[in-house]
Design a protein around this motif. Structure first.
Motif, mmCIF file in Angstrom:
data_model
loop_
_atom_site.group_PDB
_atom_site.id
_atom_site.type_symbol
_atom_site.label_atom_id
_atom_site.label_comp_id
_atom_site.label_asym_id
_atom_site.label_seq_id
_atom_site.Cartn_x
_atom_site.Cartn_y
_atom_site.Cartn_z
ATOM 1 N N ARG A 216 54.088 33.295 -5.365
ATOM 2 C CA ARG A 216 53.689 33.484 -3.971
ATOM 3 C C ARG A 216 53.482 34.969 -3.671
ATOM 4 N N ARG A 217 54.405 35.803 -4.119
ATOM 5 C CA ARG A 217 54.258 37.244 -3.906
ATOM 6 C C ARG A 217 53.021 37.782 -4.623
ATOM 7 N N THR A 218 52.748 37.231 -5.798
ATOM 8 C CA THR A 218 51.552 37.629 -6.543
ATOM 9 C C THR A 218 50.291 37.312 -5.744
ATOM 10 N N ALA A 219 50.242 36.112 -5.179
ATOM 11 C CA ALA A 219 49.071 35.698 -4.402
ATOM 12 C C ALA A 219 48.864 36.616 -3.202
ATOM 13 N N PHE A 220 49.940 36.953 -2.513
ATOM 14 C CA PHE A 220 49.817 37.836 -1.352
ATOM 15 C C PHE A 220 49.416 39.246 -1.769
ATOM 16 N N SER A 221 49.973 39.727 -2.865
ATOM 17 C CA SER A 221 49.636 41.068 -3.329
ATOM 18 C C SER A 221 48.169 41.150 -3.747
ATOM 19 N N PHE A 222 47.682 40.132 -4.436
ATOM 20 C CA PHE A 222 46.299 40.130 -4.919
ATOM 21 C C PHE A 222 45.308 40.059 -3.760
ATOM 22 N N THR A 223 45.644 39.278 -2.739
ATOM 23 C CA THR A 223 44.723 39.093 -1.611
ATOM 24 C C THR A 223 44.899 40.137 -0.520
ATOM 25 N N GLY A 224 46.044 40.828 -0.514
ATOM 26 C CA GLY A 224 46.302 41.799 0.539
ATOM 27 C C GLY A 224 46.766 41.181 1.840
ATOM 28 N N LEU A 225 47.108 39.889 1.811
ATOM 29 C CA LEU A 225 47.575 39.217 3.021
ATOM 30 C C LEU A 225 49.004 39.635 3.348
ATOM 31 N N GLU A 226 49.341 39.548 4.616
ATOM 32 C CA GLU A 226 50.687 39.898 5.058
ATOM 33 C C GLU A 226 51.674 38.818 4.618
ATOM 34 N N GLN A 227 52.806 39.238 4.073
ATOM 35 C CA GLN A 227 53.799 38.289 3.580
ATOM 36 C C GLN A 227 54.753 37.883 4.700
ATOM 37 N N SER A 228 54.318 36.929 5.488
ATOM 38 C CA SER A 228 55.167 36.371 6.538
ATOM 39 C C SER A 228 55.366 34.891 6.253
ATOM 40 N N PRO A 229 56.438 34.295 6.779
ATOM 41 C CA PRO A 229 56.751 32.894 6.449
ATOM 42 C C PRO A 229 55.678 31.927 6.933
ATOM 43 N N GLU A 230 55.547 30.792 6.218
ATOM 44 C CA GLU A 230 54.663 29.726 6.664
ATOM 45 C C GLU A 230 55.270 29.015 7.875
ATOM 46 N N MET B 260 45.687 29.455 1.496
ATOM 47 C CA MET B 260 44.388 29.775 2.100
ATOM 48 C C MET B 260 44.235 29.088 3.452
ATOM 49 N N ARG B 261 44.717 27.853 3.553
ATOM 50 C CA ARG B 261 44.642 27.145 4.827
ATOM 51 C C ARG B 261 45.577 27.765 5.854
ATOM 52 N N GLU B 262 46.786 28.115 5.397
ATOM 53 C CA GLU B 262 47.789 28.653 6.310
ATOM 54 C C GLU B 262 47.404 30.034 6.830
ATOM 55 N N ARG B 263 46.750 30.827 5.991
ATOM 56 C CA ARG B 263 46.602 32.248 6.291
ATOM 57 C C ARG B 263 45.222 32.698 6.732
ATOM 58 N N SER B 264 44.184 32.101 6.167
ATOM 59 C CA SER B 264 42.870 32.712 6.355
ATOM 60 C C SER B 264 42.246 32.393 7.704
ATOM 61 N N GLY B 265 42.474 31.176 8.202
ATOM 62 C CA GLY B 265 41.815 30.777 9.437
ATOM 63 C C GLY B 265 40.322 30.574 9.264
ATOM 64 N N MET B 266 39.852 30.522 8.018
ATOM 65 C CA MET B 266 38.424 30.373 7.748
ATOM 66 C C MET B 266 38.209 29.203 6.797
ATOM 67 N N THR B 267 37.109 28.495 6.979
ATOM 68 C CA THR B 267 36.751 27.400 6.089
ATOM 69 C C THR B 267 35.861 27.941 4.976
ATOM 70 N N TYR B 268 36.282 27.747 3.735
ATOM 71 C CA TYR B 268 35.552 28.293 2.590
ATOM 72 C C TYR B 268 34.653 27.229 1.962
ATOM 73 N N PRO B 269 33.517 27.643 1.386
ATOM 74 C CA PRO B 269 32.716 26.683 0.614
ATOM 75 C C PRO B 269 33.509 26.230 -0.603
ATOM 76 N N ARG B 270 33.190 25.058 -1.094
ATOM 77 C CA ARG B 270 34.005 24.456 -2.147
ATOM 78 C C ARG B 270 34.074 25.316 -3.400
ATOM 79 N N TRP B 271 32.934 25.920 -3.799
ATOM 80 C CA TRP B 271 32.939 26.682 -5.048
ATOM 81 C C TRP B 271 33.931 27.835 -4.986
#
Length: 493
Positions: A60-74, A135-146
């Motif tokens: 989980r920490r790896t995913a946040f570090s790679f994306t630059g997202l803020e590490q706050s609880p779900e 991605m669903r919890e954090r981005s607030g954006m709908t991504y194309p499937r690919w």
């Protein structure tokens, strides 16, 4: 006769209706483990469960570090059911080859896994699905499937080393994708076919290639600059934002990337001849304590039975529940859960007595209230098949649904029974009000988005339904849900 004695008689009556044959249902001690972001239920030795949780937290920490997202609880901790006995897991999945899976349930996302020497990252499935969850919890954006699938594959192949984590390696579970086939073109990635196979054909080979090709394109766009190729990260972000805003995926490709799809494919073929670049992140091991709590017998049985029902395995659920301790904490919840299963099988005699007795019992838990709401809802649904109606059942479903919501505001099954009762009564405004109030708490809940989207479409409110249906089409791995959402969206275009 005292109330407690009547309960014992009812309980024995229910148990007498089921075979006493040996089953695969667990009798081992189960524990609840808590880390910062995960809850694990397991009968596996403590040391191995702790390592599993440390790997999950580190990933989980790896995913946040790679994306630059803020590490706050779900909004809600992801739950994991980790089994010692592979046969017990097979009782849920029906397939002994399945080592783990991810499911969306009304109580939130869950992971089912079995203990093995390969660890939780062996197949990539658990990490892959957890990326979708983030991605669903954090981005607030709908991504194309690919991109959604490619990015999940990119992170899922993370290698957890002693002092660092490597992201971007070739997913071992996709090695067969290009043994006989070429990677899909970008045009094929941007416009995939329906998930459901056509004319009964096996399309698993195609989708294996799709996931691998999505990984390749995403890998190039996110990490290709490290190998001397153009840096497309900013262009990728602007492109995804434009697609989410409704722009045509083909028409704006060259505008954002400065390349046609064919020119980009030429670059990617050259990229494939390079060594695969992996991104190194210094992510320390998770060292916080992981407390555990032994589940009492009835609590353990209720948890497993509840998941069995969600898997569509009522007989397995009953195998667990019939082991309940009559005088133990939680027996009321287990008894009413059996009443619900009985009602689902159109067997009402003893279940009706259970429901009546609980009504006399006084204060009840949100789980018991939710069970009772579900029981009376099932009775009501059975009547509507023959165009009959019972105000008593309706009022009881509403009463216990409201109690469940009041006493357990985070427990979605209570809300679900409440809005379902309103729907049966034809009170669409009240049903929608309950759905939308639930949505305020869980805006990224897949099943909730599907329920709201499909109901709004049913009411002819297509414009309001669109945003919910788009999330279902983008997020769901269920062929049925996704196809239904896509079909409704196509009708609106």
């Amino acid at each position: 006769m005292t109330l407690s004695r009547r309960w014992r008689i009812l309980f024995k009556g229910l148990l007498g209706m089921f075979s006493l044959a040996t089953t695969c249902a667990s009798a081992a001690d189960w524990y609840e483990y808590q880390s910062e972001n995960f809850t694990v239920y397991s009968d596996v030795p403590e040391r191995r469960v702790s390592q599993l949780m440390r790997d999950l937290e580190r990933f989980r920490r790896t995913a946040f570090s790679f994306t630059g997202l803020e590490q706050s609880p779900e909004n809600k901790k992801l739950r994991v059911f980790h089994f010692r006995d592979s046969r017990e897991l097979e009782g849920f999945t029906g397939d002994q080859k399945i080592a783990g899976l991810y499911r969306e349930t009304w109580e939130g996302p869950i992971i089912f896994s079995r203990d093995s020497d390969h660890g939780i990252s062996g197949s990539g499935l658990i990490f892959h699905e957890y990326v979708h969850h983030l991605m669903r919890e954090r981005s607030g954006m709908t991504y194309p499937r690919w991109y959604a699938e490619g990015f999940a594959e990119l992170l899922a192949s993370a290698e957890l080393r002693k002092k660092h984590v490597l992201v971007g390696g070739l997913p071992e579970w996709r090695l067969s994708a290009w043994a006989e086939d070429e990677p899909l073109t970008i045009a094929q990635l941007l416009s995939p076919p329906p998930l459901a196979p056509q004319n009964g054909a096996d399309n698993s080979r195609y989708w294996n290639n799709y996931y691998a090709s999505a990984w390749l394109l995403t890998h190039y766009l996110q990490l290709g600059y490290n190998a001397g190729h153009p840096d497309y990260r900013a262009a990728t972000t602007s492109y995804l934002q434009a697609v989410a805003a409704g722009e045509n995926v083909f028409e704006i490709f060259e505008e954002h990337f400065g390349r046609s799809t064919r020119e980009m494919e030429t670059e990617i073929r050259a990229y494939m001849r390079d060594d695969i670049h992996r991104y190194k992140l210094v992510i320390p091991e998770y060292t916080y304590s992981i407390p555990r709590r032994e589940l009492n017998k009835n609590e353990q049985l209720f948890l497993l039975a509840d998941e069995a029902v969600d898997f569509g395995k009522p007989d397995l659920a009953m195998e667990y529940l019939k082991q309940s301790e009559q005088h133990g904490l939680g027996w009321q919840e287990n008894l009413t859960a059996m009443a619900v299963i009985e009602a689902g099988n159109k067997k009402y005699k003893l279940a009706e007595k259970v429901a009546e007795e609980v009504g006399e019992y006084g204060q009840i838990s949100h789980l018991t209230a939710a069970n009772l709401a579900r029981y009376y809802l099932l009775r009501l649904q059975a009547l509507t098949v023959t165009r009959e109606w019972s105000d008593d059942y309706y009022e009881a479903a509403i009463k216990y649904g409201k109690i469940a919501v009041q006493m357990g505001p985070d427990y979605l099954p209570g809300y679900r029974s409440l809005w379902s009762a309103y729907q049966l009564k034809g009170k669409s405004d009240e049903a929608l009000q309950v759905m939308l109030s639930t949505y305020q708490q869980e805006p990224n809940h897949l099943n909730l988005n599907a329920t709201i989207g499909f109901y709004l479409a049913h009411l002819g409110k297509n414009a309001l339904a669109r945003e919910y249906l788009e999330r279902v089409a983008a997020w769901s791995h269920s062929e049925e849900l996704r196809s239904r959402a896509e079909s409704l969206l196509e009708q609106q275009d």
